[in-house]
Motif scaffolding. Structure first.
Motif, PDB file in Angstrom:
ATOM      1  N   GLN A  22       0.813  -1.225   0.000  1.00 53.05           N
ATOM      2  CA  GLN A  22       0.000   0.000   0.000  1.00 53.05           C
ATOM      3  C   GLN A  22       0.846   1.276   0.000  1.00 53.05           C
ATOM      4  N   LEU A  23       2.148   1.128  -0.014  1.00 58.92           N
ATOM      5  CA  LEU A  23       3.031   2.289   0.073  1.00 58.92           C
ATOM      6  C   LEU A  23       3.226   2.963  -1.277  1.00 58.92           C
ATOM      7  N   SER A  24       3.479   4.261  -1.232  1.00 58.35           N
ATOM      8  CA  SER A  24       3.856   4.984  -2.448  1.00 58.35           C
ATOM      9  C   SER A  24       5.302   4.625  -2.796  1.00 58.35           C
ATOM     10  N   SER A  25       5.732   4.997  -3.985  1.00 55.13           N
ATOM     11  CA  SER A  25       7.097   4.679  -4.401  1.00 55.13           C
ATOM     12  C   SER A  25       8.125   5.315  -3.472  1.00 55.13           C
ATOM     13  N   VAL A  26       7.902   6.552  -3.082  1.00 57.84           N
ATOM     14  CA  VAL A  26       8.826   7.231  -2.174  1.00 57.84           C
ATOM     15  C   VAL A  26       8.853   6.534  -0.820  1.00 57.84           C
ATOM     16  N   GLU A  27       7.699   6.116  -0.344  1.00 62.51           N
ATOM     17  CA  GLU A  27       7.632   5.416   0.944  1.00 62.51           C
ATOM     18  C   GLU A  27       8.360   4.067   0.877  1.00 62.51           C
ATOM     19  N   ILE A  28       8.275   3.407  -0.279  1.00 62.39           N
ATOM     20  CA  ILE A  28       9.008   2.143  -0.454  1.00 62.39           C
ATOM     21  C   ILE A  28      10.508   2.390  -0.349  1.00 62.39           C
ATOM     22  N   VAL A  29      10.980   3.423  -1.036  1.00 64.53           N
ATOM     23  CA  VAL A  29      12.406   3.753  -0.993  1.00 64.53           C
ATOM     24  C   VAL A  29      12.839   4.086   0.432  1.00 64.53           C
ATOM     25  N   GLU A  30      12.044   4.887   1.122  1.00 64.04           N
ATOM     26  CA  GLU A  30      12.384   5.278   2.496  1.00 64.04           C
ATOM     27  C   GLU A  30      12.401   4.077   3.435  1.00 64.04           C
ATOM     28  N   LEU A  31      11.453   3.153   3.246  1.00 60.09           N
ATOM     29  CA  LEU A  31      11.405   1.942   4.068  1.00 60.09           C
ATOM     30  C   LEU A  31      12.659   1.098   3.856  1.00 60.09           C
ATOM     31  N   PHE A  32      13.024   0.895   2.597  1.00 59.79           N
ATOM     32  CA  PHE A  32      14.237   0.136   2.304  1.00 59.79           C
ATOM     33  C   PHE A  32      15.460   0.809   2.914  1.00 59.79           C
ATOM     34  N   ASN A  33      15.520   2.114   2.793  1.00 61.36           N
ATOM     35  CA  ASN A  33      16.657   2.861   3.318  1.00 61.36           C
ATOM     36  C   ASN A  33      16.805   2.663   4.829  1.00 61.36           C
ATOM     37  N   ARG A  34      15.681   2.728   5.542  1.00 66.73           N
ATOM     38  CA  ARG A  34      15.705   2.518   7.000  1.00 66.73           C
ATOM     39  C   ARG A  34      16.144   1.097   7.338  1.00 66.73           C
ATOM     40  N   GLU A  35      15.581   0.134   6.630  1.00 68.41           N
ATOM     41  CA  GLU A  35      15.894  -1.265   6.915  1.00 68.41           C
ATOM     42  C   GLU A  35      17.341  -1.609   6.566  1.00 68.41           C
ATOM     43  N   ASP A  36      17.837  -1.018   5.481  1.00 66.39           N
ATOM     44  CA  ASP A  36      19.207  -1.331   5.056  1.00 66.39           C
ATOM     45  C   ASP A  36      20.263  -0.860   6.051  1.00 66.39           C
ATOM     46  N   ALA A  37      19.891   0.043   6.945  1.00 65.54           N
ATOM     47  CA  ALA A  37      20.836   0.471   7.989  1.00 65.54           C
ATOM     48  C   ALA A  37      21.279  -0.718   8.843  1.00 65.54           C
ATOM     49  N   GLN A  38      20.436  -1.749   8.897  1.00 63.59           N
ATOM     50  CA  GLN A  38      20.783  -2.929   9.695  1.00 63.59           C
ATOM     51  C   GLN A  38      21.955  -3.710   9.106  1.00 63.59           C
ATOM     52  N   THR A  39      22.204  -3.535   7.807  1.00 68.22           N
ATOM     53  CA  THR A  39      23.324  -4.261   7.206  1.00 68.22           C
ATOM     54  C   THR A  39      24.653  -3.762   7.771  1.00 68.22           C
ATOM     55  N   LEU A  40      24.759  -2.462   7.992  1.00 68.51           N
ATOM     56  CA  LEU A  40      25.988  -1.895   8.565  1.00 68.51           C
ATOM     57  C   LEU A  40      26.197  -2.368  10.001  1.00 68.51           C
ATOM     58  N   ARG A  41      25.108  -2.427  10.757  1.00 65.57           N
ATOM     59  CA  ARG A  41      25.205  -2.919  12.142  1.00 65.57           C
ATOM     60  C   ARG A  41      25.634  -4.381  12.161  1.00 65.57           C
ATOM     61  N   ALA A  42      25.103  -5.140  11.222  1.00 65.51           N
ATOM     62  CA  ALA A  42      25.424  -6.568  11.167  1.00 65.51           C
ATOM     63  C   ALA A  42      26.911  -6.787  10.888  1.00 65.51           C
ATOM     64  N   ILE A  43      27.468  -6.010   9.968  1.00 64.46           N
ATOM     65  CA  ILE A  43      28.895  -6.110   9.664  1.00 64.46           C
ATOM     66  C   ILE A  43      29.721  -5.715  10.885  1.00 64.46           C
ATOM     67  N   HIS A  44      29.307  -4.652  11.565  1.00 69.24           N
ATOM     68  CA  HIS A  44      30.032  -4.201  12.759  1.00 69.24           C
ATOM     69  C   HIS A  44      30.043  -5.288  13.828  1.00 69.24           C
ATOM     70  N   GLN A  45      28.904  -5.940  14.022  1.00 73.44           N
ATOM     71  CA  GLN A  45      28.806  -6.973  15.052  1.00 73.44           C
ATOM     72  C   GLN A  45      29.648  -8.202  14.710  1.00 73.44           C
ATOM     73  N   ALA A  46      29.922  -8.400  13.428  1.00 69.75           N
ATOM     74  CA  ALA A  46      30.698  -9.573  12.998  1.00 69.75           C
ATOM     75  C   ALA A  46      32.160  -9.226  12.731  1.00 69.75           C
ATOM     76  N   ARG A  47      32.599  -8.060  13.192  1.00 70.83           N
ATOM     77  CA  ARG A  47      33.935  -7.565  12.821  1.00 70.83           C
ATOM     78  C   ARG A  47      35.060  -8.494  13.274  1.00 70.83           C
ATOM     79  N   GLU A  48      34.943  -9.085  14.457  1.00 72.65           N
ATOM     80  CA  GLU A  48      36.006  -9.956  14.956  1.00 72.65           C
ATOM     81  C   GLU A  48      36.126 -11.210  14.088  1.00 72.65           C
TER      82      GLU A  48
END
Length: 287
Positions: A22-48
């Motif tokens: 039900q999201l607009s195209s801009v809302e889809i992009v914004e949702l992905f952008n927010r969720e993709d922030a978790q990829t950076l956290r995941a890499i940081h947590q696996a750094r060792e």
């Protein structure tokens, strides 16, 4: 392994995207952008674990071993991609870093996900590549359960190879016995179960870090420059000349002459200039 995989983190429903349709195209992009922030956290947590993987891989390559990525579907394609990019970036022979994907080359361009369930195929792939105790095998499986990957890892261990596991589920979901166990916990996907999204992004980041880190340890980099690169097109020639100009007192014209004398190898050219060596002497100095 569980017969049902619905309990896995990568299969869970994401509460943040329940109204995705039900999201607009801009809302889809914004949702992905927010969720993709978790990829950076995941890499940081696996750094060792990533650092350990870099060290073990670089040590193996220095001993004459090879690095193999093994996966199916998206995971397999990402492994093949990272392997394919090592020769142009670091001037490595194609056999040094290799990607093995369930279904072979055809699986790169069309879906072959059904082949991931064949554990024996993973085992035979290890035998076909004559993997031995000098090699490193990275098994990539976002959901953690891919039989093809587990078959390959077990066969690699039986041959004495160093094994690395890369998955996007916590160890509590699935325990494996490998030398390095890397878990990239990116959470449930925006599109439930589609691991080509956050899981795929984090996997690509991890592979980039692993291969680049290993090449840095092998002396393929000076500062942050790709000094061990073969000049195979105009873009790379221009980059090579800029590196030579930055790292030596030579003009562009002088750099071009040196590059030609070196056989179009930047690292060779630098050694020739810095140490006053001939091309043959410079080539003998390199790893």
């Amino acid at each position: 392994m569980h017969s049902s995989r619905g309990h896995l983190l990568t299969e869970q429903n994401n509460p943040n995207s329940v109204h995705l349709d039900q999201l607009s195209s801009v809302e889809i992009v914004e949702l992905f952008n927010r969720e993709d922030a978790q990829t950076l956290r995941a890499i940081h947590q696996a750094r060792e674990q990533l650092a350990q993987a870099i060290d073990l891989t670089s040590e193996a390559l220095k001993r004459g071993g090879r690095l193999f990525y093994v996966g199916a579907g998206t995971s397999g394609r990402l492994g093949v991609l990272d392997a394919a990019e090592c020769p142009p970036t670091f001037c490595t022979p194609p056999e040094l870093v290799q990607g093995i994907i369930a279904g072979g080359k055809d699986a790169l361009v069309k879906s072959s996900e059904g082949l991931e369930d064949r554990k024996a195929d993973g085992e035979s792939a290890i035998a076909q590549h004559q993997i031995n105790s000098e090699d490193v095998v990275v098994g990539i499986t976002a959901g953690g359960t891919t039989p093809y990957v587990h078959g390959a890892l077990q066969a690699a261990q039986a041959r004495g190879a160093t094994t690395i596991f890369l998955a996007c589920i916590p160890q509590n979901d699935l325990s494996v016995k490998v030398d390095v166990d890397i878990r990239l916990l990116v959470g449930a996907e925006v599109l439930a179960g589609s691991t080509r999204l956050k899981a795929g992004t984090a996997t690509k980041m991890a592979l980039n870090i692993l291969s680049t880190g290993a090449m840095v340890k092998l002396g393929k980099v000076y500062g942050n420059r790709m000094v061990d690169v073969a000049v195979t097109n105009e873009k790379l020639r221009d980059r090579a000349l800029r590196i030579l100009q930055d790292l030596t007192p030579l003009s562009r014209e002088e750099s071009a002459l040196l590059l030609e004398k070196s056989g179009n190898r930047v690292k060779t050219a630098l050694l020739m200039q810095w140490e006053g060596l001939t091309r043959e002497e410079a080539e003998k100095r390199q790893i």
